[in-house]
Design a protein around this motif. Sequence first.
Motif, PDB file in Angstrom:
ATOM      1  N   ILE A 193      10.649   0.815   6.373  1.00  0.00           N
ATOM      2  CA  ILE A 193       9.834   0.099   7.350  1.00  0.00           C
ATOM      3  C   ILE A 193      10.697  -0.663   8.355  1.00  0.00           C
ATOM      4  CG2 ILE A 193       8.103  -1.720   7.659  1.00  0.00           C
ATOM      5  CD1 ILE A 193       6.991   0.936   6.672  1.00  0.00           C
ATOM      6  N   PRO A 194      11.750  -1.401   7.933  1.00  0.00           N
ATOM      7  CA  PRO A 194      12.611  -2.058   8.930  1.00  0.00           C
ATOM      8  C   PRO A 194      13.242  -1.083   9.912  1.00  0.00           C
ATOM      9  CG  PRO A 194      12.996  -3.007   6.773  1.00  0.00           C
ATOM     10  CD  PRO A 194      12.124  -1.816   6.556  1.00  0.00           C
ATOM     11  N   MET A 195      13.648   0.099   9.436  1.00  0.00           N
ATOM     12  CA  MET A 195      14.228   1.096  10.337  1.00  0.00           C
ATOM     13  C   MET A 195      13.206   1.554  11.370  1.00  0.00           C
ATOM     14  SD  MET A 195      16.589   3.121  11.471  1.00  0.00           S
ATOM     15  CE  MET A 195      17.949   3.192  10.288  1.00  0.00           C
ATOM     16  N   LEU A 196      11.997   1.893  10.911  1.00  0.00           N
ATOM     17  CA  LEU A 196      10.944   2.324  11.835  1.00  0.00           C
ATOM     18  C   LEU A 196      10.569   1.200  12.794  1.00  0.00           C
ATOM     19  CD1 LEU A 196       8.447   4.435   9.691  1.00  0.00           C
ATOM     20  CD2 LEU A 196      10.515   5.149  10.872  1.00  0.00           C
ATOM     21  N   PHE A 197      10.510  -0.018  12.278  1.00  0.00           N
ATOM     22  CA  PHE A 197      10.132  -1.172  13.082  1.00  0.00           C
ATOM     23  C   PHE A 197      11.100  -1.375  14.244  1.00  0.00           C
ATOM     24  CE2 PHE A 197      10.459  -5.905  13.572  1.00  0.00           C
ATOM     25  CZ  PHE A 197       9.254  -6.087  14.220  1.00  0.00           C
ATOM     26  N   ILE A 245       0.858  -1.174   0.000  1.00  0.00           N
ATOM     27  CA  ILE A 245       0.000   0.000   0.000  1.00  0.00           C
ATOM     28  C   ILE A 245       0.898   1.229   0.000  1.00  0.00           C
ATOM     29  CG2 ILE A 245      -1.651   1.375   1.351  1.00  0.00           C
ATOM     30  CD1 ILE A 245      -2.911  -1.204   2.310  1.00  0.00           C
ATOM     31  N   PHE A 246       0.716   2.106  -0.969  1.00  0.00           N
ATOM     32  CA  PHE A 246       1.536   3.311  -1.080  1.00  0.00           C
ATOM     33  C   PHE A 246       0.747   4.513  -0.585  1.00  0.00           C
ATOM     34  CE2 PHE A 246       3.945   0.520  -3.676  1.00  0.00           C
ATOM     35  CZ  PHE A 246       5.235   1.041  -3.723  1.00  0.00           C
ATOM     36  N   ILE A 247       1.361   5.274   0.307  1.00  0.00           N
ATOM     37  CA  ILE A 247       0.789   6.538   0.777  1.00  0.00           C
ATOM     38  C   ILE A 247       1.855   7.606   0.539  1.00  0.00           C
ATOM     39  CG2 ILE A 247      -0.155   7.827   2.724  1.00  0.00           C
ATOM     40  CD1 ILE A 247      -1.027   5.187   3.947  1.00  0.00           C
ATOM     41  N   GLY A 248       1.681   8.386  -0.504  1.00  0.00           N
ATOM     42  CA  GLY A 248       2.715   9.355  -0.865  1.00  0.00           C
ATOM     43  C   GLY A 248       3.988   8.620  -1.246  1.00  0.00           C
ATOM     44  N   PRO A 249       5.141   9.036  -0.710  1.00  0.00           N
ATOM     45  CA  PRO A 249       6.400   8.370  -1.047  1.00  0.00           C
ATOM     46  C   PRO A 249       6.661   7.115  -0.222  1.00  0.00           C
ATOM     47  CG  PRO A 249       6.825  10.226   0.399  1.00  0.00           C
ATOM     48  CD  PRO A 249       5.336  10.224   0.133  1.00  0.00           C
ATOM     49  N   PHE A 250       5.775   6.809   0.736  1.00  0.00           N
ATOM     50  CA  PHE A 250       6.017   5.697   1.646  1.00  0.00           C
ATOM     51  C   PHE A 250       5.226   4.460   1.209  1.00  0.00           C
ATOM     52  CE2 PHE A 250       6.229   9.612   4.289  1.00  0.00           C
ATOM     53  CZ  PHE A 250       7.606   9.614   4.482  1.00  0.00           C
ATOM     54  N   GLN A 251       5.881   3.299   1.324  1.00  0.00           N
ATOM     55  CA  GLN A 251       5.234   2.042   0.975  1.00  0.00           C
ATOM     56  C   GLN A 251       5.134   1.164   2.219  1.00  0.00           C
ATOM     57  OE1 GLN A 251       7.978   0.722  -2.067  1.00  0.00           O
ATOM     58  NE2 GLN A 251       9.103  -0.542  -0.626  1.00  0.00           N
TER      59      GLN A 251
END
Length: 423
Positions: free
Chosen positions: A396-400, A164-170
């Motif tokens: 996502i791995p960094m945020l996770f 799911i893409f929201i702006g530049p983030f997937q």
Amino acid sequence: MGKRWNDFLSEVSNHIHSKEAKKFVSSELEFHLNQVKKEWMGKGLSEVEAEEKAVSQMGSPSKLGHEMNKLHKPRIDWWLISLLGITMALSFLPLISVSEELGDNFMAKKVIHVIFGVVIAVTMMFMDYRKFEKKGWVFYSIGLVFLFLLITFPNRILNGSPYIFIGPFQFESYFALPFFFLSWASIFNNSRIKLWQHLILFVLPLLLLMAVPNLVVSFIYIVMVFVMMWWSAISRKAAAIITLTSIIAAGAFGALAWFTVKEYQLARILGFLDPEKYPKSWGYTYLQLKERLASAGWFGSAAKSEALPFEHTDYAFVNLTYHYGYLFAIGLFVILSLFAARIVMISFQINSRFGHLLLVGGVTLFLVQFIYNIGMMVGLLPLTSISLPFISYGFIPMLFNAFIMGVVLSVYRRKDLIFNRTV
């Protein structure tokens, strides 16, 4: 309450700097004052007299306020924050070695990833983790809804997985793990939930993850839940029966899958087991990784080599070992191991069962990624898409992982704000 009672509580609170500790200490002092007051009333004193006695028995409010300020002020784990700073700085190295192939755009994105990671970790540290305990069903529902939307309404399919893409983030199925992490800490801390209910709650997300499909996230989810179960209020006997039954079921499923495995899947398995027999197909990457590690030396190789795919993501450890040597790889391994060691040390200082479950789940999520990534880099485990925590490139791995460490910092910050009340 009488004037002296309120003045006493107010003066004690005035000497406590932290708003969070101030509320906590006021609540606990009022609880203990009421306990002492009841004791004096039981001896025949009037309510007013009992209040006076209770307040007098507590001593000087100024002295008590100073002591409570020292004892209950929020803590900051500078060891863990230092490790975060070091690893986030080192996470730029895999990009530097492949900068010619990727360009400066990836480095700029990496800076954004790190900034977001720092924001997430700091935000979670200042949030009171105890508020999450009663919101387990909310987090569980969010995780289920996200997976359902991911399966039903994906914006794009990449390598067979929906995004799911929201702006530049997937966002992929990885994004659901933090919600299930928080929810299972709450679920396992609730003694009213029956074993059969645990089973249903466990299976629902797993079915959705298998439908995505994402075997990596499914594997991480399974390990996290089972490890947390062993540290929960569930009896050891019940946990042993559940674990043994699950292992037997997994073995039976694996045996069945072996007879129904497709040709390309069998080739991937054989490529892992004996890469020399498949040097130009499924064994190629295993041989290339092995060659990189063998030619690294203690201080790295100066020879220019053809870039492998995923050198800045899943294969970052081999990339760094090849360019900076075995000594650097050992140092990196030690630094990442210290994360787990530090979380374990913190767990011995925590009296909150919910906080303890969060630490157990957090260190499990971290170690599964860390151990599996290193294991597949040295040829002990099949290659798959599991990142090296903080080092591999990826938003996502960094945020996770920043989220996990933020939760750990939140638990540590409030480790002295837990009282064991006895009525």
